[in-house]
Design a protein around this motif. Structure first.
Motif, PDB file in Angstrom:
ATOM      1  N   ASP A 216      36.350  46.960  34.986  1.00 36.79           N
ATOM      2  CA  ASP A 216      37.801  46.948  34.765  1.00 36.79           C
ATOM      3  C   ASP A 216      38.355  48.336  35.074  1.00 36.79           C
ATOM      4  O   ASP A 216      38.319  49.225  34.235  1.00 36.79           O
ATOM      5  CB  ASP A 216      38.120  46.539  33.329  1.00 36.79           C
ATOM      6  CG  ASP A 216      39.612  46.332  33.094  1.00 36.79           C
ATOM      7  OD1 ASP A 216      40.423  46.742  33.952  1.00 36.79           O
ATOM      8  OD2 ASP A 216      39.967  45.764  32.053  1.00 36.79           O
ATOM      9  N   LYS A 217      38.853  48.485  36.258  1.00 36.96           N
ATOM     10  CA  LYS A 217      39.347  49.786  36.726  1.00 36.96           C
ATOM     11  C   LYS A 217      40.671  50.196  36.086  1.00 36.96           C
ATOM     12  O   LYS A 217      41.099  51.329  36.220  1.00 36.96           O
ATOM     13  CB  LYS A 217      39.483  49.781  38.241  1.00 36.96           C
ATOM     14  CG  LYS A 217      38.153  49.647  38.965  1.00 36.96           C
ATOM     15  CD  LYS A 217      38.361  49.629  40.458  1.00 36.96           C
ATOM     16  CE  LYS A 217      37.152  49.386  41.293  1.00 36.96           C
ATOM     17  NZ  LYS A 217      35.857  49.512  40.802  1.00 36.96           N
ATOM     18  N   THR A 218      41.318  49.283  35.367  1.00 39.38           N
ATOM     19  CA  THR A 218      42.615  49.591  34.769  1.00 39.38           C
ATOM     20  C   THR A 218      42.492  50.316  33.435  1.00 39.38           C
ATOM     21  O   THR A 218      43.474  50.803  32.910  1.00 39.38           O
ATOM     22  CB  THR A 218      43.449  48.311  34.539  1.00 39.38           C
ATOM     23  OG1 THR A 218      42.793  47.491  33.565  1.00 39.38           O
ATOM     24  CG2 THR A 218      43.646  47.552  35.837  1.00 39.38           C
ATOM     25  N   LYS A 219      41.285  50.389  32.891  1.00 39.36           N
ATOM     26  CA  LYS A 219      41.089  50.992  31.567  1.00 39.36           C
ATOM     27  C   LYS A 219      40.264  52.264  31.646  1.00 39.36           C
ATOM     28  O   LYS A 219      39.466  52.451  32.556  1.00 39.36           O
ATOM     29  CB  LYS A 219      40.380  50.004  30.631  1.00 39.36           C
ATOM     30  CG  LYS A 219      41.210  48.806  30.302  1.00 39.36           C
ATOM     31  CD  LYS A 219      40.500  47.912  29.319  1.00 39.36           C
ATOM     32  CE  LYS A 219      41.358  46.696  29.013  1.00 39.36           C
ATOM     33  NZ  LYS A 219      40.655  45.738  28.177  1.00 39.36           N
TER      34      LYS A 219
ATOM     35  N   GLN B  95      33.592  50.895  33.985  1.00 39.89           N
ATOM     36  CA  GLN B  95      34.731  51.281  34.812  1.00 39.89           C
ATOM     37  C   GLN B  95      34.834  50.383  36.042  1.00 39.89           C
ATOM     38  O   GLN B  95      35.925  49.993  36.431  1.00 39.89           O
ATOM     39  CB  GLN B  95      34.585  52.750  35.233  1.00 39.89           C
ATOM     40  CG  GLN B  95      35.876  53.485  35.369  1.00 39.89           C
ATOM     41  CD  GLN B  95      36.704  53.506  34.096  1.00 39.89           C
ATOM     42  OE1 GLN B  95      36.323  54.076  33.096  1.00 39.89           O
ATOM     43  NE2 GLN B  95      37.845  52.865  34.146  1.00 39.89           N
TER      44      GLN B  95
ATOM     45  N   LYS C 250      45.860  52.637  28.053  1.00 39.14           N
ATOM     46  CA  LYS C 250      44.824  51.772  28.617  1.00 39.14           C
ATOM     47  C   LYS C 250      43.421  52.304  28.312  1.00 39.14           C
ATOM     48  O   LYS C 250      42.526  52.269  29.147  1.00 39.14           O
ATOM     49  CB  LYS C 250      45.009  51.584  30.112  1.00 39.14           C
ATOM     50  CG  LYS C 250      46.360  51.020  30.483  1.00 39.14           C
ATOM     51  CD  LYS C 250      46.206  49.820  31.348  1.00 39.14           C
ATOM     52  CE  LYS C 250      47.536  49.324  31.814  1.00 39.14           C
ATOM     53  NZ  LYS C 250      48.016  48.185  31.129  1.00 39.14           N
TER      54      LYS C 250
END
Length: 185
Positions: A137-140, A134, A109
């Protein structure tokens, strides 16, 4: 994440990625791929070996085996090199290496983003950009590189692998100019 593999290099990389995963050596193969990419980008002799049809296959094989031994490539990487040599596709190796790294980033990710500003960003501003991405998109995990282009006048341009976001003053001024032009009609 759906990713369509359409390039030959993507299909080879997908296969190598799977084989490396089965052998538990994704990180080691990744190091090999980074080495190959760096060698391809910095060594004209290496590039020549990959594309010059006048060099005998046995000589190319000898050179690449020596390189693989000295660089301590994994068996997976050595098999890839042999496969490409036999199938006369050595010229694809740099693209395969890049595709492998992109697949690894997708798995982890990670996303590489090139940030362009009109003037060099301070360390604080770089942290602010990192935090904003960040937060978006906290997933990357973002890997940022920075460049300067005074022609954008101010703001930022963000270059993602498959997208572009223009937050520059130059683009905003162009939009205002277009809107004012539309009002005058």
């Amino acid at each position: 994440v759906f990713r369509r593999f359409s390039l030959l290099s993507d299909r080879y990389a997908q296969t190598i990625f799977k084989a490396a995963g089965e052998q538990g050596e994704i990180e080691k193969v990744s190091e090999d791929m980074k080495f190959i990419t760096e060698l391809h980008n910095t060594c004209p002799e290496f590039k020549a070996i990959l594309v010059d049809p006048t060099i005998k296959k046995t000589k190319v094989n000898e050179i690449l085996e020596e390189l693989a031994d000295k660089a301590k490539f994994t068996d997976t990487t050595k098999k890839l090199i042999q496969l490409l040599l036999v199938s006369k596709r050595l010229f694809e190796i740099s693209d395969i290496a890049k595709s492998f790294e992109n697949q690894l980033k997708e798995r982890e990710k990670k996303e590489t983003v090139k940030v362009v500003s009109a003037t060099p960003l301070s360390d604080t501003e770089k942290l602010d950009v990192q935090k904003a991405l960040q937060d978006h998109d906290k997933t990357k995990k973002y890997e940022l590189s920075y460049d300067v282009d005074p022609s954008i006048l101010g703001g930022l341009q963000l270059y993602y692998p498959t997208a572009f976001m223009d937050l520059s003053l130059r683009s905003r001024l162009a939009k205002i100019k277009e809107e004012v032009g539309n009002l005058a009609v």
